[in-house]
Scaffold this active site. Structure first.
Site, PDB file in Angstrom:
ATOM      1  N   ASP A 299       5.892  11.654   9.872  1.00  0.00           N
ATOM      2  CA  ASP A 299       6.432  10.997  10.317  1.00  0.00           C
ATOM      3  C   ASP A 299       7.434  10.905  10.588  1.00  0.00           C
ATOM      4  O   ASP A 299       7.149  10.687  12.309  1.00  0.00           O
ATOM      5  CB  ASP A 299       6.913   9.257   9.312  1.00  0.00           C
ATOM      6  CG  ASP A 299       5.692   9.018   8.735  1.00  0.00           C
ATOM      7  OD1 ASP A 299       4.108   9.718   8.937  1.00  0.00           O
ATOM      8  OD2 ASP A 299       6.151   8.991   7.672  1.00  0.00           O
TER       9      ASP A 299
ATOM     10  N   TYR B 298       4.198   6.406  -4.276  1.00  0.00           N
ATOM     11  CA  TYR B 298       3.930   7.643  -3.599  1.00  0.00           C
ATOM     12  C   TYR B 298       4.699   8.566  -4.214  1.00  0.00           C
ATOM     13  O   TYR B 298       3.721   9.622  -3.867  1.00  0.00           O
ATOM     14  CB  TYR B 298       5.287   7.484  -1.966  1.00  0.00           C
ATOM     15  CG  TYR B 298       4.938   8.158  -1.266  1.00  0.00           C
ATOM     16  CD1 TYR B 298       3.667   8.265  -0.196  1.00  0.00           C
ATOM     17  CD2 TYR B 298       5.901   9.303  -1.203  1.00  0.00           C
ATOM     18  CE1 TYR B 298       4.248   9.433   1.541  1.00  0.00           C
ATOM     19  CE2 TYR B 298       5.802  10.792  -0.243  1.00  0.00           C
ATOM     20  CZ  TYR B 298       4.695  10.205   0.684  1.00  0.00           C
ATOM     21  OH  TYR B 298       4.930  10.944   1.576  1.00  0.00           O
TER      22      TYR B 298
HETATM   23  C1  GAF Z   1       3.319   8.336   4.243  1.00  0.00           C
HETATM   24  C2  GAF Z   1       5.282   9.482   4.835  1.00  0.00           C
HETATM   25  F1  GAF Z   1       6.482   9.176   4.566  1.00  0.00           F
HETATM   26  C3  GAF Z   1       4.281  10.465   5.223  1.00  0.00           C
HETATM   27  O1  GAF Z   1       5.094  11.915   5.048  1.00  0.00           O
HETATM   28  C4  GAF Z   1       2.888  10.870   4.884  1.00  0.00           C
HETATM   29  O2  GAF Z   1       2.629  11.173   3.495  1.00  0.00           O
HETATM   30  C5  GAF Z   1       2.249   9.531   4.619  1.00  0.00           C
HETATM   31  O3  GAF Z   1       2.583   8.378   3.873  1.00  0.00           O
HETATM   32  C6  GAF Z   1       0.904   9.634   4.072  1.00  0.00           C
HETATM   33  O4  GAF Z   1      -0.319  10.651   4.779  1.00  0.00           O
HETATM   34  O5  GAF Z   1       3.957   7.462   5.834  1.00  0.00           O
END
Ligand code: GAF
Length: 366
Positions: A148, A198
């Site tokens: 990101d 996550y």
């Molecule tokens: C979020 C995280 F911030 C990214 O780094 C990435 O892992 C994403 O999820 C999933 O692809 O946006």
């Protein structure tokens, strides 16, 4: 300063596994006006939230809420021994928060970039991306990958960016299909589960790597794992960890195939891979939700849709859809009506343009 949000065409949850991603910066942005104030204090006003906050440039303590992003970036810029002074910051923007378009990465990237310019600190865009990531890790508690922040800082008009998250080598891939649009549909479900789940996904991937390393010491991340290696040892895996690893190994391969499809103008093939990614994210990685699944299933039934999938971390946010220009209006009307009927919520639709990364812009007159 203007810092864009990002979309991601394909390659989800691959960045922290040192694999590939295919994001692009877009025309929704965070804007910040920043001026030195001759003190040792950073004063911030967030227009969208109608909230203000202040902190000393020497105070690197974590707080709660959005100010953490700015405290973190300031802290890491200071750590290198560079001198920052107090500034007044006015923040505004139009990236929908919680929609999976990385408003927080845009904030960190843009704020770091602005301080870098203002105080002549000499950080590269790549270093600023890593500072943003470190802020998420240590000040916010989300062990995110680099996609990101990288995308917000390195975007290029009309292009996606194929990034190798291990070497950090990248390549701009033109996305110039005049007859097709990139449409995001916001479920309006904000991803409250996202940060905890996550980190759990990341740990599960690391557990899979630890198991395979016993047999293949050269493996450093799931990026290095082949499907054959994975399946050979499936009996030793916890079933959930096995599913997570399978998704990531497949997704990396899929991204490479999807880039080839793009290069050959094969948007139909590319779209099929988007559907396959969604299925994997929903069934094996389990980061989708009923609303996202509904939108993707519905998209499949509407003529002119080439591909659709959930985008970003998951548990809400947006789907990304590639739709024939001539079918966009019908697509929008049909899918919005169906979603509203099912969930009693009107989704928001965004027609995206691919744009340049963070830059200095002059303030509008008046
Ligand atoms: C979020 C995280 F911030 C990214 O780094 C990435 O892992 C994403 O999820 C999933 O692809 O946006």
């Amino acid at each position: 300063m203007a810092a864009p949000g990002r979309i991601n065409f394909i390659g989800e949850h691959t960045d922290y596994n040192k694999g590939f991603v295919l994001p692009a910066a877009v025309d929704k942005r965070i804007y910040a006006a920043i001026a030195k104030n001759g003190t040792g204090t950073i004063n911030v006003f967030a227009q969208q939230l109608n909230e203000s906050s202040s902190f000393s440039i020497f105070d690197g303590r974590r707080r709660s809420g959005w100010i953490n992003y700015l405290i973190g970036v300031t802290h890491f810029l200071q750590q290198t021994g560079d001198t920052i002074e107090g500034v007044d910051v006015l923040i505004d923007g139009d990236i929908p928060v919680g929609a999976g378009m990385s408003s927080s990465a845009a904030l960190c990237s843009g704020y770091g970039f602005a301080l870098n310019e203002l105080f002549g600190l000499d950080f590269s865009r790549m270093e600023l991306a890593f500072i943003g990531q470190k802020t998420e890790h240590e000040f916010v508690g989300v062990k995110c990958g680099i996609m990101d922040q990288f995308a917000s800082l390195h975007g290029k008009k009309g292009h996606a960016i194929k990034l190798d998250c291990r070497s950090m080598d990248y390549e701009y891939v033109p996305f110039d299909f005049d007859d097709y649009r990139i449409v995001l549909i916001n479920t309006m479900v904000s991803h409250s589960l996202a940060s905890t789940e996550y980190n759990v996904r990341r740990q599960q991937c690391e557990d899979g790597v630890a198991l395979l390393q016993k047999y293949y010491p050269d493996i450093k991340s799931l990026r290095d794992v082949s499907y054959e290696q994975l399946t050979r040892h499936w009996k030793e895996f916890n079933a959930t960890v096995y599913d997570r690893c399978t998704f990531v190994v497949n997704e990396n391969q899929r991204l490479l195939a999807a880039c080839d499809a793009l290069r050959h103008n094969d948007l139909a093939g590319f779209g099929e891979m988007m559907y396959a990614t969604h299925k994997g994210l929903s069934k094996r990685y389990e980061v989708s939700c009923r609303e996202l699944d509904f939108l993707v299933e519905k998209a499949k039934t509407i003529p002119g849709v080439m591909g659709a999938r959930m985008m970003g971390g998951g548990f809400g946010g947006c789907t990304i859809n590639i739709v024939e220009q001539s079918a966009v209006e019908r697509f929008g009307n049909e899918i919005a009506a169906a979603y509203k009927k099912e969930f009693a919520v009107a989704p928001e639709l965004y027609d995206m343009q691919l744009e340049d990364g963070v830059k200095i812009v002059s303030a509008p007159a008046g």
